[in-house]
Structure formats: C-alpha cells, structure tokens
Design a protein around this motif. Structure first.
Motif, short mmCIF file in Angstrom:
data_model
loop_
_atom_site.label_atom_id
_atom_site.label_comp_id
_atom_site.label_asym_id
_atom_site.label_seq_id
_atom_site.Cartn_x
_atom_site.Cartn_y
_atom_site.Cartn_z
N PHE A 112 0.85 -1.19 0.00
CA PHE A 112 0.00 0.00 0.00
C PHE A 112 0.89 1.25 0.00
N PRO A 113 0.35 2.40 -0.46
CA PRO A 113 1.12 3.64 -0.40
C PRO A 113 1.54 3.96 1.04
N ASP A 114 2.58 4.75 1.18
CA ASP A 114 3.13 5.07 2.51
C ASP A 114 2.10 5.67 3.45
N PHE A 115 1.22 6.55 2.92
CA PHE A 115 0.26 7.21 3.81
C PHE A 115 -0.67 6.20 4.47
N LEU A 116 -1.01 5.11 3.74
CA LEU A 116 -1.87 4.08 4.32
C LEU A 116 -1.11 3.25 5.35
N ASN A 117 0.13 2.91 5.05
CA ASN A 117 0.94 2.15 6.02
C ASN A 117 1.13 2.93 7.31
N GLN A 118 1.35 4.24 7.17
CA GLN A 118 1.51 5.09 8.37
C GLN A 118 0.22 5.14 9.18
N ALA A 119 -0.92 5.24 8.47
CA ALA A 119 -2.22 5.29 9.16
C ALA A 119 -2.50 3.97 9.87
N LEU A 120 -2.17 2.84 9.23
CA LEU A 120 -2.37 1.53 9.84
C LEU A 120 -1.52 1.37 11.09
N PHE B 224 -2.78 -1.46 13.53
CA PHE B 224 -3.19 -2.56 12.66
C PHE B 224 -1.94 -3.08 11.96
N THR B 225 -1.48 -4.25 12.34
CA THR B 225 -0.27 -4.82 11.71
C THR B 225 -0.58 -6.13 10.99
N THR B 226 -1.47 -6.93 11.57
CA THR B 226 -1.79 -8.24 11.00
C THR B 226 -3.21 -8.24 10.45
N PRO B 227 -3.41 -8.62 9.19
CA PRO B 227 -4.77 -8.67 8.63
C PRO B 227 -5.62 -9.73 9.32
N THR B 228 -6.92 -9.46 9.40
CA THR B 228 -7.85 -10.46 9.93
C THR B 228 -8.07 -11.53 8.86
N ASP B 229 -8.74 -12.62 9.23
CA ASP B 229 -9.05 -13.68 8.26
C ASP B 229 -9.83 -13.13 7.07
N ALA B 230 -10.81 -12.26 7.36
CA ALA B 230 -11.62 -11.67 6.30
C ALA B 230 -10.76 -10.83 5.36
N GLN B 231 -9.86 -10.04 5.92
CA GLN B 231 -8.99 -9.19 5.10
C GLN B 231 -8.04 -10.02 4.25
N GLU B 232 -7.50 -11.09 4.81
CA GLU B 232 -6.60 -11.96 4.05
C GLU B 232 -7.33 -12.61 2.87
N ALA B 233 -8.62 -12.91 3.06
CA ALA B 233 -9.40 -13.55 1.99
C ALA B 233 -9.88 -12.54 0.95
N LEU B 234 -10.20 -11.33 1.39
CA LEU B 234 -10.81 -10.34 0.50
C LEU B 234 -9.81 -9.46 -0.25
N SER C 50 -15.56 -8.48 11.47
CA SER C 50 -14.48 -9.28 10.88
C SER C 50 -13.37 -8.44 10.27
N GLY C 51 -13.61 -7.12 10.12
CA GLY C 51 -12.60 -6.25 9.52
C GLY C 51 -12.80 -6.01 8.05
N LYS C 52 -13.99 -6.33 7.52
CA LYS C 52 -14.23 -6.17 6.08
C LYS C 52 -14.18 -4.71 5.64
N THR C 53 -14.49 -3.77 6.55
CA THR C 53 -14.47 -2.34 6.18
C THR C 53 -13.10 -1.94 5.63
N HIS C 54 -12.04 -2.31 6.34
CA HIS C 54 -10.70 -1.97 5.87
C HIS C 54 -10.31 -2.80 4.65
N ALA C 55 -10.94 -3.96 4.48
CA ALA C 55 -10.63 -4.80 3.31
C ALA C 55 -11.04 -4.11 2.01
N PHE C 56 -12.08 -3.25 2.06
CA PHE C 56 -12.42 -2.52 0.82
C PHE C 56 -11.93 -1.08 0.83
N LEU C 57 -11.81 -0.47 2.01
CA LEU C 57 -11.35 0.93 2.05
C LEU C 57 -9.88 1.06 1.62
N LEU C 58 -9.04 0.14 2.05
CA LEU C 58 -7.61 0.23 1.74
C LEU C 58 -7.34 0.19 0.23
#
Length: 439
Positions: free
Chosen positions: A9-17, A22-32, A50-58
C-alpha cells in the motif's frame, strides 16, 4: 504470519495503519484483499466485526487519483450511523495523505441545500452515504457518478430488508458498465441474487469461514425470566458488576421508550436510539455514546449494526429479534478486539422455538438464573428432552398418534409407535426419490 506490508500500500496508508495499531490482517482481510486488489468484482460474506471495512477501504483509497477532481468511488450503507462510521474510518486512513482524498458524507436528515452547494463547488472523490440520499443526488444530476471506478454496497442484506435495494439499483444504473463492484453482506439471501446478476461481472464469491459465529470472548447467557417483570430484571442486571458500557436491545420503538422511561426513574443515566428520533438528535446521542457520556443505551435493531463503540462490555436482549441473524449483530457489539464481553438474553418458556432457531446458527448458550440479585448457574433447559430417547425421532405429523397410544396404555403401544415411525420414514424416502427423478 502475514502483515499489511505484503500488500504494498502507499506510505500514507501504512503510516495510518501503524497509528491505529493494525499490523496483521484479519481472516476476512486476508481472503478479501487479493481479489479486490486484482480488480475483480467481489461478493464478500463475512461475520460482523471481521474487519471487512478496511478490506475494501484500503484498496479504494490506494487507487483513488487525488489529481482527478471527479467522483471515483461510491459506498452505500443502509443507515446514517453505519455511513458515519465508514466516513470516520476513511478519514482516519487518509490522515497522513497529502493532498487528502476529498470525502463526502451524504445521508438523510442533513441540510440538502448545503450538501448540493458543496458538491457543485467541487465533486468529491469518495462519496459515502445512505441509498435514499445518494439516489436523490444522482437523479437531480448533482452528483456526477458516471466517472465512478469503485462501487461498494455494504450490508446488502440489511439494505434489502429495509427496502433500499431499489435506490441502490438506481445509483448503479447511472454508473459506467466498466467499474469494480464490491458487495458485502452477513448473509446472501435469494432475493439479492437478481441484483448481483444484473450488475456484477463474474464476481468472486468470498465466504470467510466462521471460527465461531460469535466471538469466543463473549459469555452468551440464556436467562430464564420465570414470569417475572422484564423491566425489573434488566434494572438488576445493569447493576451487577458495573458494566463499562451496556446496550439493551428491544424489538419495537414503543418498548425502547418504555424501558428508557423505567430505567431513568431508577436513577440511571440512559440514552435511547430508534427510528422515530429525529436524525440530528440521533447523531447527537451517538456522539455522546462514543464520548462515553452514557453508561447505558436502549436501542432497536437499527443500532445493532450502527453502534461500534470500543468498550461495550454488556449486551442485554429484552426479547429475541424477529430475524435470528440480527441476534449475531446485537451480541457482536461486545467481545471485540479480544476483549471479554457478556451477552444476556431474557427467555420466556414459550420462546423455545426462537431459541432453537438461534442455536441452529451454531450459537450455544450458558443457562443461568437470577438469585438474590446475582447470576447463578441454572439447569440446561434441554435436559428433559435429551432423556426422551426414541421419541425425538418422531415426526410432528404422527405425534398425535403417540400421545393417543400413550394415553390408552394398551399392550403393544410401543410397537405401534415404532411401526408408525417406520411407515413415516418409508413415505419420506418415496417422496425424496420422486423429487429426485423430477429434477
């Protein structure tokens, strides 16, 4: 162990995470994340929280071109509260971006003229809103969605239940045919299928396997009321253990008002949320709840997916929701992010069928009862049923015969019952074979 770093991801997203830990993706994020980043249309079915919001926002925020002053992404949510949560999450992710993605919240109950003025001055790059308000802006040609590259329908089953799918259909029809469409839903009902077939191109179905239907950190209690007054029971429960933040769910607006009035008279500082409360007042109340100005909240199912406040330690169900799926959304407000939580459902004897439906979703209860103002272990309500043996195999259609034969107490009645069961089983096998041949 996978990390967000692997997605480049771009630096600004990594910094925000990093800022929100947020360092490790959830199961939903890993799948989506892989199919979304690959540009595929996706239908995602994942449990609440499950963390799906960040799975599409990122991926969307990574793909938006801030140099282009056009609408590039549209996200619909079925309630104002959910839309506001999505906007908050998106703003959190772009906080380190320069220049920032222009995000617009478009929900009902707000000043439409001011909103129109803002859009006409400059089109937003990411629009998040409720279907009705978005459809209105698209119909009046204020919001120019013909440049959209990403379209997200969040909580699609809830939109369907609330009658918003026509508005979502209207929004989608104004968008280009070549766009990435992402639909997220806790369940995929049959009535949703025509919409998916109409707009999605060979979508990838991603079902995140449930490790547990509700978080294992939640103690899910079934409390026998034994005919006692619900108001008094709930008041007692709210005083046990001093919950950090307690949510009480009721099925109707009238019942919320009744509970709210009763608890206020007991000296509790309580808030209420339901559909008849004016939008501005609801937003004000929600802000106070998030700011932890209230310890107790009474709400309808409108808030079951709309309240996402850290620290909810207790959920009480005054009654079971009409749709068993909503039970998961109610209880899912607690026990989040690995924290312990308690959910207590009040249970009357005639509600056996509703309890069984919820258990059919893979949810188990801990039976307890109130004794001298304290919760203590109770007998499992299934203990008698489990001792009935062969009688459980009897189809409801022949229960009358069983009862009749038992009453007669005539010699050989057990053989008659067994024979009736065999006849019934043969009949069912014949019907099944006939249906199979027809197929």
């Amino acid at each position: 162990m996978s990390t967000f770093a692997q997605y480049n991801f771009p630096d600004f997203l990594n910094q925000a995470l990093t800022a929100i830990h947020f360092t490790t993706p959830t199961d939903a994020q890993e799948a989506l994340l892989p199919p979304i980043l690959a540009g595929k249309d996706v239908v995602g079915q994942a449990e609440t929280g499950s963390g799906k919001t960040h799975a599409f926002l990122l991926p969307i925020l990574a793909g938006i071109q801030t140099a282009e002053h056009t609408v590039q992404a549209v996200i619909t949510a079925p309630s104002r509260e959910l839309a506001e949560q999505l906007k908050d999450a998106a703003e959190q992710l772009v906080s380190r971006q320069e220049p920032q993605t222009r995000i617009l919240l478009a929900v009902g109950g707000t000043d439409k003229e001011r909103l129109v003025e803002k859009i006409e001055h400059r089109q937003p790059q990411l629009v998040i809103g409720t279907p009705g308000r978005l459809a209105d802006l698209v119909t009046s040609h204020v919001l120019q969605v013909q440049t959209t590259r990403y379209f997200v329908v969040d909580e699609a089953d809830m939109s369907l239940d609330m009658g918003f799918l026509t508005d979502v259909d209207h929004i989608a029809s104004a968008m280009p045919t070549k766009l990435q469409m992402l639909v997220f839903s806790a369940t995929i009902p049959e009535k949703l299928q025509p919409f998916l077939r109409k707009y999605m191109h060979s979508p990838e179905m991603v079902r995140v396997a449930l490790k547990s239907v509700i978080s294992p950190t939640i103690k899910n209690i079934l409390l026998a009321t034994k005919g006692r007054d619900h108001n008094r029971i709930i008041n007692t429960l709210l005083h046990i253990g001093q919950p950090f933040l307690a949510l009480v769910f009721a099925n109707t607006k009238e019942r919320v008002d009744e509970l709210y009035d009763y608890l206020q008279k007991q000296g509790l500082k309580v808030a209420k949320i339901h559909g008849d409360i004016p939008p501005r007042e609801r937003r004000r109340t929600m802000k106070k709840v998030r700011d932890l100005q209230y310890q107790y909240v009474v709400a309808t199912d409108l808030a079951a997916r709309g309240i996402d406040v850290p620290g909810v330690s207790l959920v009480i169900n005054d009654d079971f929701p009409k749709d068993p799926e909503f039970f998961i959304h109610r209880v899912g407000r607690t026990g989040r992010n690995g924290l312990a939580g308690t959910a207590i459902s009040l249970y009357d004897p005639e509600q056996e069928q509703q309890v069984a439906q919820i258990e059919g979703l893979g949810i188990s209860f801990v039976p307890e009862e109130l004794k001298d103002g304290e919760l203590v272990a109770a007998n499992d309500r299934n203990r008698r049923r489990d001792r009935q043996g062969v009688a459980q195999a009897i189809d409801p259609s022949i229960k009358g015969m069983v009862a009749k034969e038992k009453k007669k107490r005539m010699p050989g009645y057990k053989n008659k019952i067994r024979k009736a069961i065999k006849v019934d089983a043969r009949r069912k096998r014949k019907i099944a074979r006939r249906e199979q041949r027809r197929k």
